[in-house]
Write a protein that holds these residues in place. Structure first.
Motif, PDB file in Angstrom:
ATOM      1  N   LEU A  96      32.250  35.661  44.691  1.00 37.71           N
ATOM      2  CA  LEU A  96      33.398  34.861  45.115  1.00 37.71           C
ATOM      3  C   LEU A  96      34.688  35.383  44.498  1.00 37.71           C
ATOM      4  CD1 LEU A  96      34.401  32.349  46.650  1.00 37.71           C
ATOM      5  CD2 LEU A  96      33.982  31.023  44.558  1.00 37.71           C
ATOM      6  N   VAL A  97      34.631  35.670  43.204  1.00 36.22           N
ATOM      7  CA  VAL A  97      35.812  36.212  42.515  1.00 36.22           C
ATOM      8  C   VAL A  97      36.204  37.563  43.102  1.00 36.22           C
ATOM      9  CG1 VAL A  97      36.618  37.164  40.320  1.00 36.22           C
ATOM     10  CG2 VAL A  97      35.453  34.957  40.360  1.00 36.22           C
ATOM     11  N   ALA A  98      35.190  38.411  43.368  1.00 32.56           N
ATOM     12  CA  ALA A  98      35.470  39.727  43.944  1.00 32.56           C
ATOM     13  C   ALA A  98      36.135  39.593  45.305  1.00 32.56           C
ATOM     14  CB  ALA A  98      34.176  40.531  44.062  1.00 32.56           C
ATOM     15  N   THR A  99      35.696  38.632  46.101  1.00 32.55           N
ATOM     16  CA  THR A  99      36.286  38.419  47.434  1.00 32.55           C
ATOM     17  C   THR A  99      37.727  37.958  47.318  1.00 32.55           C
ATOM     18  OG1 THR A  99      34.107  37.802  48.304  1.00 32.55           O
ATOM     19  CG2 THR A  99      36.023  37.174  49.606  1.00 32.55           C
ATOM     20  N   LYS A 100      37.951  36.938  46.451  1.00 34.79           N
ATOM     21  CA  LYS A 100      39.300  36.390  46.303  1.00 34.79           C
ATOM     22  C   LYS A 100      40.255  37.431  45.717  1.00 34.79           C
ATOM     23  CE  LYS A 100      38.562  32.177  47.787  1.00 34.79           C
ATOM     24  NZ  LYS A 100      39.225  31.676  49.009  1.00 34.79           N
ATOM     25  N   PHE A 101      39.812  38.081  44.643  1.00 37.11           N
ATOM     26  CA  PHE A 101      40.661  39.088  44.008  1.00 37.11           C
ATOM     27  C   PHE A 101      40.848  40.288  44.928  1.00 37.11           C
ATOM     28  CE2 PHE A 101      40.500  36.696  40.207  1.00 37.11           C
ATOM     29  CZ  PHE A 101      41.427  37.229  39.339  1.00 37.11           C
ATOM     30  N   GLY A 102      39.821  40.589  45.715  1.00 38.15           N
ATOM     31  CA  GLY A 102      39.915  41.721  46.633  1.00 38.15           C
ATOM     32  C   GLY A 102      41.066  41.556  47.605  1.00 38.15           C
ATOM     33  N   LYS A 103      41.233  40.338  48.142  1.00 37.13           N
ATOM     34  CA  LYS A 103      42.331  40.072  49.073  1.00 37.13           C
ATOM     35  C   LYS A 103      43.678  40.190  48.367  1.00 37.13           C
ATOM     36  CE  LYS A 103      39.664  36.995  52.104  1.00 37.13           C
ATOM     37  NZ  LYS A 103      39.490  35.611  52.609  1.00 37.13           N
ATOM     38  N   ILE A 104      43.746  39.630  47.147  1.00 40.66           N
ATOM     39  CA  ILE A 104      45.003  39.695  46.393  1.00 40.66           C
ATOM     40  C   ILE A 104      45.344  41.140  46.061  1.00 40.66           C
ATOM     41  CG2 ILE A 104      46.161  39.034  44.251  1.00 40.66           C
ATOM     42  CD1 ILE A 104      44.388  36.500  44.239  1.00 40.66           C
ATOM     43  N   ILE A 105      44.325  41.877  45.578  1.00 34.71           N
ATOM     44  CA  ILE A 105      44.540  43.285  45.217  1.00 34.71           C
ATOM     45  C   ILE A 105      44.948  44.095  46.440  1.00 34.71           C
ATOM     46  CG2 ILE A 105      43.334  45.386  44.458  1.00 34.71           C
ATOM     47  CD1 ILE A 105      41.768  43.570  42.505  1.00 34.71           C
ATOM     48  N   HIS A 106      44.330  43.798  47.572  1.00 35.82           N
ATOM     49  CA  HIS A 106      44.670  44.501  48.819  1.00 35.82           C
ATOM     50  C   HIS A 106      46.137  44.277  49.180  1.00 35.82           C
ATOM     51  CE1 HIS A 106      44.443  46.021  52.889  1.00 35.82           C
ATOM     52  NE2 HIS A 106      44.803  44.841  53.367  1.00 35.82           N
ATOM     53  N   ASN A 107      46.591  43.031  49.103  1.00 36.37           N
ATOM     54  CA  ASN A 107      47.992  42.726  49.419  1.00 36.37           C
ATOM     55  C   ASN A 107      48.943  43.378  48.422  1.00 36.37           C
ATOM     56  OD1 ASN A 107      47.268  41.134  51.632  1.00 36.37           O
ATOM     57  ND2 ASN A 107      47.106  39.276  50.402  1.00 36.37           N
ATOM     58  N   MET A 163      53.151  47.137  38.332  1.00 44.79           N
ATOM     59  CA  MET A 163      52.709  46.329  37.202  1.00 44.79           C
ATOM     60  C   MET A 163      52.017  45.046  37.667  1.00 44.79           C
ATOM     61  SD  MET A 163      53.019  47.859  34.426  1.00 44.79           S
ATOM     62  CE  MET A 163      52.547  46.460  33.418  1.00 44.79           C
ATOM     63  N   GLU A 164      52.494  44.492  38.781  1.00 49.56           N
ATOM     64  CA  GLU A 164      51.824  43.310  39.344  1.00 49.56           C
ATOM     65  C   GLU A 164      50.387  43.648  39.733  1.00 49.56           C
ATOM     66  OE1 GLU A 164      54.071  41.725  42.553  1.00 49.56           O
ATOM     67  OE2 GLU A 164      55.847  41.286  41.339  1.00 49.56           O
ATOM     68  N   LEU A 165      50.197  44.829  40.314  1.00 51.26           N
ATOM     69  CA  LEU A 165      48.858  45.275  40.680  1.00 51.26           C
ATOM     70  C   LEU A 165      48.009  45.509  39.434  1.00 51.26           C
ATOM     71  CD1 LEU A 165      46.783  46.219  42.780  1.00 51.26           C
ATOM     72  CD2 LEU A 165      47.823  48.500  42.653  1.00 51.26           C
ATOM     73  N   VAL A 166      48.616  46.137  38.420  1.00 51.19           N
ATOM     74  CA  VAL A 166      47.885  46.419  37.175  1.00 51.19           C
ATOM     75  C   VAL A 166      47.434  45.124  36.509  1.00 51.19           C
ATOM     76  CG1 VAL A 166      48.142  47.315  34.818  1.00 51.19           C
ATOM     77  CG2 VAL A 166      48.978  48.649  36.761  1.00 51.19           C
ATOM     78  N   LYS A 167      48.296  44.113  36.518  1.00 49.31           N
ATOM     79  CA  LYS A 167      47.949  42.826  35.900  1.00 49.31           C
ATOM     80  C   LYS A 167      46.761  42.173  36.600  1.00 49.31           C
ATOM     81  CE  LYS A 167      52.636  41.877  34.232  1.00 49.31           C
ATOM     82  NZ  LYS A 167      53.874  41.083  34.441  1.00 49.31           N
ATOM     83  N   ILE A 168      46.751  42.247  37.941  1.00 50.93           N
ATOM     84  CA  ILE A 168      45.626  41.666  38.690  1.00 50.93           C
ATOM     85  C   ILE A 168      44.350  42.437  38.384  1.00 50.93           C
ATOM     86  CG2 ILE A 168      44.704  41.265  41.003  1.00 50.93           C
ATOM     87  CD1 ILE A 168      46.856  39.321  40.237  1.00 50.93           C
ATOM     88  N   TRP A 169      44.464  43.778  38.406  1.00 50.92           N
ATOM     89  CA  TRP A 169      43.290  44.594  38.060  1.00 50.92           C
ATOM     90  C   TRP A 169      42.808  44.272  36.646  1.00 50.92           C
ATOM     91  CZ3 TRP A 169      39.840  47.352  40.524  1.00 50.92           C
ATOM     92  CH2 TRP A 169      40.146  47.924  41.753  1.00 50.92           C
ATOM     93  N   GLY A 170      43.782  44.177  35.736  1.00 48.61           N
ATOM     94  CA  GLY A 170      43.436  43.898  34.344  1.00 48.61           C
ATOM     95  C   GLY A 170      42.771  42.542  34.162  1.00 48.61           C
ATOM     96  N   MET A 171      43.106  41.575  34.996  1.00 52.45           N
ATOM     97  CA  MET A 171      42.501  40.253  34.928  1.00 52.45           C
ATOM     98  C   MET A 171      41.127  40.231  35.612  1.00 52.45           C
ATOM     99  SD  MET A 171      44.080  36.666  36.371  1.00 52.45           S
ATOM    100  CE  MET A 171      45.703  37.115  35.766  1.00 52.45           C
ATOM    101  N   PHE A 172      40.985  41.033  36.649  1.00 55.48           N
ATOM    102  CA  PHE A 172      39.774  40.994  37.471  1.00 55.48           C
ATOM    103  C   PHE A 172      38.520  41.400  36.687  1.00 55.48           C
ATOM    104  CE2 PHE A 172      36.927  43.527  40.273  1.00 55.48           C
ATOM    105  CZ  PHE A 172      36.354  42.470  40.957  1.00 55.48           C
ATOM    106  N   PHE A 173      38.556  42.554  36.085  1.00 51.53           N
ATOM    107  CA  PHE A 173      37.345  43.063  35.431  1.00 51.53           C
ATOM    108  C   PHE A 173      36.897  42.223  34.234  1.00 51.53           C
ATOM    109  CE2 PHE A 173      38.555  46.840  37.855  1.00 51.53           C
ATOM    110  CZ  PHE A 173      37.331  47.148  38.446  1.00 51.53           C
ATOM    111  N   PRO A 174      37.814  41.806  33.346  1.00 53.14           N
ATOM    112  CA  PRO A 174      37.359  40.914  32.265  1.00 53.14           C
ATOM    113  C   PRO A 174      36.763  39.604  32.796  1.00 53.14           C
ATOM    114  CG  PRO A 174      39.520  41.813  31.748  1.00 53.14           C
ATOM    115  CD  PRO A 174      39.222  42.184  33.162  1.00 53.14           C
ATOM    116  N   LEU A 175      37.342  39.066  33.896  1.00 55.13           N
ATOM    117  CA  LEU A 175      36.823  37.826  34.464  1.00 55.13           C
ATOM    118  C   LEU A 175      35.413  38.023  35.015  1.00 55.13           C
ATOM    119  CD1 LEU A 175      37.370  34.882  35.137  1.00 55.13           C
ATOM    120  CD2 LEU A 175      38.435  35.621  37.287  1.00 55.13           C
ATOM    121  N   VAL A 176      35.205  39.143  35.718  1.00 54.87           N
ATOM    122  CA  VAL A 176      33.869  39.451  36.242  1.00 54.87           C
ATOM    123  C   VAL A 176      32.878  39.607  35.095  1.00 54.87           C
ATOM    124  CG1 VAL A 176      32.493  41.229  37.398  1.00 54.87           C
ATOM    125  CG2 VAL A 176      34.640  40.475  38.419  1.00 54.87           C
ATOM    126  N   GLU A 177      33.294  40.325  34.052  1.00 53.44           N
ATOM    127  CA  GLU A 177      32.404  40.522  32.900  1.00 53.44           C
ATOM    128  C   GLU A 177      32.085  39.184  32.221  1.00 53.44           C
ATOM    129  OE1 GLU A 177      34.286  43.349  30.397  1.00 53.44           O
ATOM    130  OE2 GLU A 177      34.035  45.016  31.805  1.00 53.44           O
TER     131      GLU A 177
END
Length: 582
Positions: free
Chosen positions: A172-183, A234-248
């Protein structure tokens, strides 16, 4: 469904490569599930005190052998799956480029170059990701999930269900973050595109910027856009940076549940210590397919959207194409225009109206007229960059619509006012129409174009790199090199579209004098604002608002005391003033 059919159509050529790659991917997915079992068995032997040196060597050797096999297998499936995706991208890019070259002038009037470049880069990359990473994710998500869950359920059903509680949230997180990261990624691309446009525009117009002393202003403009590009990234980096720790973190909850419940099961003997360790490893294996479930949807959606944009271009039909043409190998230079009226697409008033002209092979036609009078439009129609009605333009006595485009354009040498040069050497620019390099012909054409001595004065001579669009040359030098490039083609019809506007009157006289012998054997059309360029023509026409308002020889037009005479008198006065100033 049509999009998937298109994907299948593009990949069918490489179906056996994909089959090999997917087969190895499946094998590796299955093989990587063996080591946790082996480690579990070995752990049980060690915990019960039954392990021997032979057991250690056996299991360690098996694990090393499996790891080596996995490395080889992963290399193979990467080569075949990613490689096939690259091959599809290669084919599509070639097809797109070839198709774009076939499309008519009107298509380019309606589409920006930047948008077409985006198709050949970003959109093709998205399709490649779908056919590469997308296929791998789908396979892993399905195969690893099913096989891993089967093994875990065989060990203990209840423990499996408890341990899996957090993992759907990973998807679910991957799907939601995937859309945000894509945008966010699209915004990054858009920002980078704008930044690139600014840089390209500045480099192309560097002489204008310097002449108007606008360096500081352009630097501020660039800095502002660069800051926007930085912030977007930087906005993209912040989302990426939040995504992986959250998944872990979510994945670690599975290990927490497993440690608490599984540890209790080991203590009470419901499962062995080896099964507990294997369970831990299988939970780790499941994290990737759970993420893949979320990612693959976005990758495929983006790939299909990009494919649709590419297909829309590929389905565009050229406005101008061969239809019911004659089998011609040769075309003479006779030109006849009868009752020609032409309107550009999406315009109301005609650019040319009721044009009637006849020029025999070996004759020269001069065309005079103010800006917007239809001079260049007439040239575009002779080159058949736009369609005309049947029986309006005849070349060599043949309706222009019945002449193969290749034969027509090979028979016409065109020198435009805006002389486009490629960012290569002078030699290669002039030799463009020829298959083989012919230095003797190049030298002869440059002498006729009165540019030979200028080229010899350059440090590198004919090997001089002219820069982007010929930026290192003056306007007159670019025009004369363009003339040389046209002359080396040796066409039956020569068209000079105000191509002497950037040279001085003396150079113009030299060029026209050099061209006289060449033009005797060809049909020539000279479009110019200067009377001096057309006064010796066999026929001169004056265009005004798309109509021929005057026609005749120089002497006849002077006697008419009309537009031509007015232009002539004005230019005579200008020449007199210039000579007095000198």
């Amino acid at each position: 469904m049509n999009k998937f059919k298109s994907l299948i159509r593009y990949t069918s050529k490489y179906k056996f490569r994909y089959l090999i790659g997917i087969t190895f991917l499946l094998l590796i997915d299955l093989i990587q599930l063996i080591p946790p079992k082996l480690i579990g068995y070995l752990t049980d032997l060690l915990s019960k005190g039954n392990a021997t040196k032979a057991h250690l060597i056996k299991y360690i050797s098996l694990i090393v052998l499996i790891s080596f096999s996995m490395a080889i297998g992963r290399y193979i499936w990467r080569i075949y799956i990613f490689g096939s995706a690259r091959l599809v991208e290669f084919d599509m890019r070639n097809k797109l480029f070839q198709h774009l070259q076939k499309l008519s002038q009107n298509f380019y009037n309606q589409h920006k170059t930047g948008d077409l470049m985006a198709l050949a880069t970003n959109d093709l990359n998205a399709v490649r990701m779908t056919l590469g990473q997308g296929i791998i994710m789908i396979t892993d998500a399905i195969v690893l999930t099913i096989t891993t869950l089967s093994i875990m359920l065989s060990i203990n059903v209840k423990l499996t269900l408890i341990s899996l509680i957090p993992l759907p949230f990973v998807a679910l997180v991957a799907t939601k973050f995937g859309k945000i990261i894509h945008n966010k990624f699209l915004k990054v691309q858009e920002s980078f595109s704008k930044l690139t446009d600014i840089v390209q525009e500045n480099f192309s117009g560097i002489r204008i910027i310097k002449s108007f002393v606008q360096e500081e202003k352009e630097y501020i403009k660039f800095t502002k856009e660069n800051q926007h590009n930085y912030e977007t990234n930087m906005e993209l980096v912040k989302i990426w940076g939040m995504f992986f720790p959250l998944v872990e973190f979510i994945a670690s909850l599975s290990f927490v549940f497993l440690t608490g419940v599984g540890g209790t099961y080991v203590i009470y003997g419901y499962i062995s210590l080896g099964d507990f360790i294997a369970f831990n490893m299988y939970i780790g294996t499941l994290v990737w397919p759970m993420m893949a479930f979320g990612w693959v949807i976005n990758i495929i959606q983006r790939g299909l959207a990009s494919l649709e944009r590419i297909e829309n271009i590929l389905h565009q039909k050229p406005d101008v194409f061969d239809n019911d043409v004659k089998d011609l190998k040769y075309l003479n230079g006779d030109i006849s225009i009868k009752n020609l009226t032409f309107k550009y697409p999406d315009t109301e008033s005609p650019a040319l109206e009721n044009i009637n002209l006849t020029v025999k092979e070996g004759q020269t036609l001069g065309i005079i007229g103010k800006t917007g009078s239809g001079k260049s439009t007439l040239v575009n129609l002779l080159l058949r960059l736009y369609n005309v009605n049947d029986n309006t333009i005849f070349i060599g006595g043949i309706d222009i619509n019945r002449i193969p485009l290749k034969i027509l354009r090979e028979s016409i040498g065109f020198v435009p006012q805006d002389s486009f040069l490629f960012s290569t050497t002078i030699t290669e620019n002039i030799n463009l129409p020829l298959e083989q390099l012919d230095m003797a012909e190049i030298i002869e054409s440059t002498k006729a174009a009165d540019i030979y001595d200028n080229i010899l004065n350059f440090k590198d001579g004919f090997d001089t790199i002219v820069g982007e669009r010929g930026v290192t040359l003056s306007g007159g030098q670019k025009q004369r090199i363009s003339i040389a490039r046209t002359l080396i083609k040796n066409p039956k019809i020569l068209i000079f579209d105000d191509c002497l506007s950037a040279v001085d009157a003396k150079t113009e006289v030299n060029i026209l004098s050099n061209l006289k012998n060449i033009m005797k054997e060809k049909t020539s059309i000279i479009i110019s604002h200067r009377i001096s360029a057309v006064k010796d023509a066999d026929l001169i026409v004056v265009l005004d608002d798309g109509k021929i308002v005057e026609m005749g020889l120089h002497s006849q037009l002077i006697e008419m005391n009309g537009i031509y005479k007015s232009i002539f008198d004005k230019q005579q006065i200008e020449e007199k003033i210039q000579s007095e100033e000198v």
